[in-house]
Scaffold this motif. Structure first.
Motif, short mmCIF file in Angstrom:
data_model
loop_
_atom_site.label_atom_id
_atom_site.label_comp_id
_atom_site.label_asym_id
_atom_site.label_seq_id
_atom_site.Cartn_x
_atom_site.Cartn_y
_atom_site.Cartn_z
N LYS A 74 -11.80 -19.27 78.02
CA LYS A 74 -11.40 -20.68 77.97
C LYS A 74 -11.80 -21.41 79.26
CE LYS A 74 -7.43 -20.53 74.82
NZ LYS A 74 -5.96 -20.75 74.71
N GLU A 78 -14.35 -24.52 79.15
CA GLU A 78 -13.79 -25.84 79.42
C GLU A 78 -14.26 -26.44 80.75
OE1 GLU A 78 -9.61 -25.26 78.96
OE2 GLU A 78 -9.78 -24.82 76.80
N LYS A 115 -14.34 -23.90 68.85
CA LYS A 115 -15.14 -24.73 69.76
C LYS A 115 -16.56 -24.97 69.24
CE LYS A 115 -12.29 -25.67 73.10
NZ LYS A 115 -11.97 -27.07 73.47
#
Length: 734
Positions: A74, A78, A115
């Motif tokens: 993550k 991100e 995603k």
């Protein structure tokens, strides 16, 4: 859960299937690797190291996908360090979703797909999708998620394998069943072929995967389709030599005389591969002799053959006892051995094949012979009592004779009822939708394995149930198969079974009392004093004056010994709230941990509960414990028949004599979850759950349905998936 360090899938060896090697070598059809992945299995190539060193961030990302480090994945995504649409090295084309899929990292896979990761992206040497990678290693939870996320099951890799082929190659029956119930038919044909014209059932047969072969046959797979070398699934099963696979295929009509392109049938192949023994056994169990000729069955109706097997011991018991009473000891023993040997040989050769073709040392125990032996013994006891004992003792021992008749009547009635009883069967599911619902629910809670799903009935397994080959059904609260009643013992007939044992041993006690009085009567009539060492005069008189009655009594007392052992074990188990099956399972628990993933569990750690995580970290069986585990011998089978093996388990467990089995409820010891305290346990077993019925009915009647008490609460054993919470006091524990 292991981690795949690096690489893509392994390659399948390409060899001409029409060559001589296709018969004498396993290489032509070597399947894609179905074991946990390793570096050596999936090598990337010589320039791998330099490529990775040029992009350390991509290497770190890949490592996080492999290990299931969702926080790291993550963070990198991100922060913009990784582009989900291009998260792979150009030279290998293996995405983060590939690495998460092949390492069973469901949490990472869900995040990447959420995603925008491409679920149908092809990468690696074999140009395979993440779905292919997951299927190759049997990761059913990943496969389910990818399919739900739009993965295309019809795509093939560079080898020409689709989802069904790779599921079969994994040898994980749970994944095979998932694909059969959710994909096959609508999207993939059950008989789809790879470039070598090999069907899924041919692959399963080659791998010796009897569970997958059976499942594919249930879905009407065509086992007659041959590959480019002329090999059918039965030919490849002969190469492998797995008896159950051979049996499944032959029973369904597999042609063992069909030739390959090299003009070799199964008999020739078995000789070259040295699998003649497996083929012969499979033929015998399928109704053919070793040459492939159908075995002639003397009885058209199998029930008639079963009846003859059941009745034969009645005659044998009386005949042998009469011989022992008439002839001298040596001659009598010789005749007894010969008669017993000849009778069993005749039954096995001419009678039993009409209803059972099973092979193996314990196959005879699954016939009605032992039930007939027990019933025949009771018949001869009744004959001696009615014709000799009763007339001589009716006035001297009226109570013993009356009670004997009552117990005999109850015993015979219960015996007949037990033989014909339903122990609590849950039969095979015939509709697709209920199976799909059950599978989806088990996947949701992380319990889709053979502990919780029956691969024979295609139903979710209730707790405390077990599949019975004898009844071909799941048996709820399964206790054991009893050859003495020729039936399983389960929820619906367990209490009846114990009442039968109690009536049997009580009847023997009354018969013994009456016989002693009868022998005393004979002694008085003869006006002779008999002396036989330590034995009483009455017993000595019985031996000399009515040897047949004496031998019947002796035989009856011998039978009472195993009945007593069995009663002791059964009562102990009701006291502890466990079944015979649970007692045996506890003793094998540590051994099971050392025998590999016998439950076909591929639950990701994301879905594992505390119990599963604890089991995952349990140590394997140590060398000292392993040395104590030996195959069951002939003596072990005999001990099992009379209940001595269970007595040993109970004694060891109760007194702490075994490290593998502990029945104590002290905090430091392992306890059974079904033990709610002895008072509650006894109520659960002996009382019906219907509180409106009179107490005597609740105590004497057997279960009529699947609802029964457990932990003082009424539960439906057909849908028992969680145990009731304990509601007992600490001082009730034993």
């Amino acid at each position: 859960m292991g981690t795949v360090e690096e690489g893509t899938e392994s390659q399948t060896t390409n060899v001409d299937p029409n060559s001589q090697a296709s018969v004498t070598s396993l290489e032509p059809i070597a399947p894609a690797n179905s074991n946990p992945a390793s570096t050596s299995d999936i090598s990337l190539g010589a320039n791998e190291s330099s490529t990775h060193n040029q992009n350390p961030e991509l290497q770190e990302y890949r490592d996080a996908c492999q290990s299931g480090d969702l926080a790291k994945v993550k963070e990198m995504v991100e922060l913009g360090l990784i582009d989900i649409t291009h998260d792979y090295h150009e030279d290998e084309m293996v995405s983060g979703l590939h690495w998460a899929s092949i390492n069973n990292r469901l949490g990472v896979a869900k995040y990447l797909v959420g995603k925008g990761a491409d679920v149908n992206f092809k990468g690696g040497n074999l140009k395979a999708t993440p779905l292919h990678w997951a299927a190759r290693y049997g990761y059913v939870y990943i496969v389910d998620f990818l399919l739900e996320s739009g993965a295309d099951p019809t795509l093939t890799d560079h080898q020409g394998f689709n989802l069904l082929h790779l599921s079969i190659n994994s040898s994980n029956i749970m994944l095979v069943l998932y694909v059969l119930f959710f994909v096959v038919g609508d999207k993939i044909s059950i008989d789809c072929v790879d470039p070598d014209n090999r069907t899924p059932i041919l692959w399963a047969a080659y791998q010796g995967d009897s569970l997958s072969v059976k499942a594919l046959l249930d879905f009407k797979a065509d086992f007659r389709i041959a590959d480019n070398g002329g090999f059918t699934p039965l030919h490849w099963a002969t190469v492998k030599g797995q008896p159950q696979v051979l049996k499944h295929l032959i029973e369904n009509g597999g042609d063992f005389l069909q030739n390959t392109n090299d003009n070799k049938n199964c008999f020739v192949i078995s000789q070259e591969m040295r699998t003649e023994h497996s083929l012969t056994n499979a033929l015998l169990e399928s109704g053919f002799n070793a040459e492939g000729v159908p075995i002639i069955k003397l009885f058209k109706n199998p029930q008639h053959a079963k009846l003859l097997t059941f009745v034969t011991p009645w005659i044998l018991v009386g005949l042998i006892l009469k011989i022992m009473a008439t002839l001298n000891t040596f001659v009598a023993i010789t005749f007894t051995v010969l008669i017993g040997w000849a009778s069993t040989k005749i039954l096995k050769k001419f009678v039993i094949p009409s209803y059972s073709l099973r092979q193996g040392g314990n196959a005879f125990l699954k016939t009605p012979f032992l039930a007939g032996l027990l019933f025949g013994s009771v018949i001869w006891v009744f004959y001696v009592w009615l014709t000799r004992v009763l007339p001589a003792t009716v006035f001297d021992e009226p109570l013993a004779n009356a009670l004997f008749f009552v117990f005999l009547t109850v015993c015979l009635g219960l015996f007949g009822s037990l033989v014909l009883s339903d122990p609590g069967r849950i039969t095979k599911e015939q509709e697709l939708e209920p199976v799909r619902i059950a599978i989806k629910e088990l996947l949701r809670i992380g319990k889709f394995d053979t502990r919780h799903f029956c691969v024979d009935t295609y139903k979710r397994k209730p707790l405390r149930s077990k599949f019975s080959r004898f009844n071909e059904a799941l048996i709820v609260r399964f206790d054991h198969f009893c050859p003495w009643i020729y039936n399983d013992v389960g929820l619906l007939n367990h209490k009846q079974f114990i009442y039968f044992l109690l009536s049997l041993v009580s009847g023997v006690s009354c018969f013994f009392i009456a016989c002693i009085e009868y022998f005393d009567f004979l002694e008085d009539e003869s006006k002779t004093d008999f002396k036989c060492g330590i034995f009483d005069d009455e017993i000595c008189a019985g031996f000399h004056l009515d040897t047949f009655a004496f031998l019947v009594l002796s035989w009856t007392l011998i039978q009472a010994v195993w009945v007593f052992f069995l009663i002791a074990v059964q009562l102990f188990q009701t006291f502890k709230g466990i079944t015979n099956q649970e007692l045996n399972s506890a003793s094998r628990k540590r051994h099971a941990r050392d025998s590999g993933n016998e439950f076909f569990t591929t639950t990701p750690t994301d879905l594992m509960d505390a119990e599963d995580l604890e089991a995952l970290n349990q140590p394997a069986l140590d060398s000292e414990e392993a040395s104590q585990l030996k195959p069951r011998t002939c003596g072990g089978v005999c001990f099992g028949l009379i209940g001595l093996d269970q007595i040993v388990l109970v004694v060891k467990g109760f007194f702490g004599g075994s490290r593998n089995l502990q029945l104590s409820h002290r905090p430091s010891h392992l306890s059974f979850e079904t033990n709610y305290g002895w008072r509650t346990n006894l109520k659960d077993f002996w009382l019906l759950s219907d509180t409106t019925a009179p107490l005597w009915q609740r105590l004497l009647y057997s279960q009529r349905g699947f609802k029964a008490l457990l932990g003082g609460t009424e539960v439906d054993y057909q849908k028992l998936y969680t145990l009731p919470s304990p509601r007992f006091l600490a001082d009730e524990m034993v």
